[in-house]
Design a protein around this motif. Structure first.
Motif, PDB file in Angstrom:
ATOM      1  N   LYS A  10       0.850  -1.205   0.000  1.00 20.17           N
ATOM      2  CA  LYS A  10       0.000   0.000   0.000  1.00 20.17           C
ATOM      3  C   LYS A  10       0.883   1.252   0.000  1.00 20.17           C
ATOM      4  O   LYS A  10       1.970   1.223  -0.578  1.00 20.17           O
ATOM      5  CB  LYS A  10      -0.963  -0.030   1.191  1.00 20.17           C
ATOM      6  N   HIS A  93      -8.827  -3.550  -6.067  1.00 16.17           N
ATOM      7  CA  HIS A  93      -8.688  -3.640  -4.603  1.00 16.17           C
ATOM      8  C   HIS A  93      -9.796  -2.785  -3.963  1.00 16.17           C
ATOM      9  O   HIS A  93     -10.165  -1.742  -4.499  1.00 16.17           O
ATOM     10  CB  HIS A  93      -7.306  -3.138  -4.182  1.00 16.17           C
ATOM     11  N   SER A 214      -6.364  -9.592   6.737  1.00 15.50           N
ATOM     12  CA  SER A 214      -5.691  -9.716   8.047  1.00 15.50           C
ATOM     13  C   SER A 214      -4.914 -11.029   8.201  1.00 15.50           C
ATOM     14  O   SER A 214      -4.895 -11.621   9.282  1.00 15.50           O
ATOM     15  CB  SER A 214      -6.700  -9.582   9.185  1.00 15.50           C
TER      16      SER A 214
HETATM   17  C1  PEP Z   1      -5.218  -5.939   1.613  1.00 18.24           C
HETATM   18  O1  PEP Z   1      -5.432  -4.745   1.764  1.00 18.24           O
HETATM   19  O2  PEP Z   1      -5.124  -6.436   0.478  1.00 18.24           O
HETATM   20  C2  PEP Z   1      -5.093  -6.753   2.810  1.00 18.24           C
HETATM   21  C3  PEP Z   1      -5.356  -8.024   2.714  1.00 18.24           C
HETATM   22  O3  PEP Z   1      -4.731  -6.081   3.950  1.00 18.24           O
HETATM   23  P1  PEP Z   1      -4.539  -6.726   5.398  1.00 18.24           P
HETATM   24  O4  PEP Z   1      -3.703  -7.965   5.262  1.00 18.24           O
HETATM   25  O5  PEP Z   1      -3.836  -5.657   6.177  1.00 18.24           O
HETATM   26  O6  PEP Z   1      -5.888  -7.033   5.918  1.00 18.24           O
END
Ligand code: PEP
Length: 256
Positions: A10, A93, A214
């Motif tokens: 990100k 996304h 997550s």
């Molecule tokens: C994402 O934004 O693609 C993502 C899976 O983030 P996180 O692992 O932080 O939930």
């Protein structure tokens, strides 16, 4: 099929920080033949990192790009410009959809532009918390998937990766809820069924379906053993090198 471990950085890391991370990751990474390790840095870091990366060990992904190749589109970077720089691109996304207002039509054009420029799109689909609460999960996933793949010819389906990312399980800004493995299994089975119905069993079978939401070293094993899951898309945990390499280790253990 390979297991995909994709880190989405990100809007994090300066170019220097990204380069140091990549250096350490490459040092820590053996040459796994059946695990496809990918990281998605900010666009500004892609070019320098593409000169640094060892593509036998891992690949780079763009987090976003624009579907037109060139023209009066101030501030955009095209898939054409990323050709040869990134091997993958995250498309659709939830942060693009809900923060930047990208709809299925835009996503569809981006998927097509990526394929046209020899970049594998990682098409993200997933419902929000309220869509799930209103019983709209199946419709949302179907619309996003069919919408995103509208311009993908049968012969090109093998150039696509799908990621199921329930928006309510993504922890970018708040402590997210975790998706239960059976909820992931259900969504992944739905995605596979839509692919089979649209493209036929043989082509659909070859499409990797990743899970994201997550993921960390403690839950990676549980998600990787969900039937139909071929890899993980990882946000927060991919920013910590030791966690990302631990997840790769888990993938290796699950694979063997
Ligand atoms: C994402 O934004 O693609 C993502 C899976 O983030 P996180 O692992 O932080 O939930």
């Amino acid at each position: 099929m390979k297991t995909y471990i994709v880190g989405n950085w990100k809007l994090n890391f300066t170019v220097g920080e990204a380069s140091i991370y990549l250096h350490k990751l490459l040092k820590a990474l053996p040459n796994y033949r059946d695990i496809e390790v990918v990281v998605a840095p900010s666009t500004i870091a892609l070019q320098p990192l593409s000169l640094q990366v060892d593509r036998h060990k891992m690949k780079l992904a763009a987090q976003n790009a624009f579907y037109r190749d060139y023209g009066a589109f101030t501030g955009e970077t095209s898939f054409l410009q990323l050709r040869g720089v990134a091997d993958y691109a995250i498309v659709g996304h939830s942060e693009r959809r809900y923060i930047f207002g990208e709809d299925d039509k835009t996503t569809q054009k981006k998927v097509a532009a990526a394929i046209r420029n020899k970049i594998t799109p990682i098409l993200c689909v997933g419902e929000t918390e309220s869509e799930r609460a209103f019983g709209e999960t199946v419709d949302v996933i179907s619309d996003q998937l069919i919408g995103g793949l509208t311009d993908v010819a049968d012969d090109d389906l093998d150039k696509v990766v799908i990621a199921y990312e329930p928006v309510w399980a993504i922890s970018s800004t708040k402590a997210a809820k975790l998706a239960a493995p059976d909820e992931v299994a259900e969504a992944v089975a739905l995605i596979r069924k839509i692919l089979v119905d649209t493209y036929g069993e043989k082509s659909a079978k070859e499409v990797p379906i990743l899970f994201g939401g997550s993921v960390n070293p403690s839950n990676a094993g549980a998600y990787l053993t969900v039937p139909g899951v071929n890899g993980l898309l990882i946000g927060g945990s991919s920013l910590i090198l030791s966690e990302f390499t631990d997840i790769i280790e888990v993938a290796k253990r699950v694979k063997s």
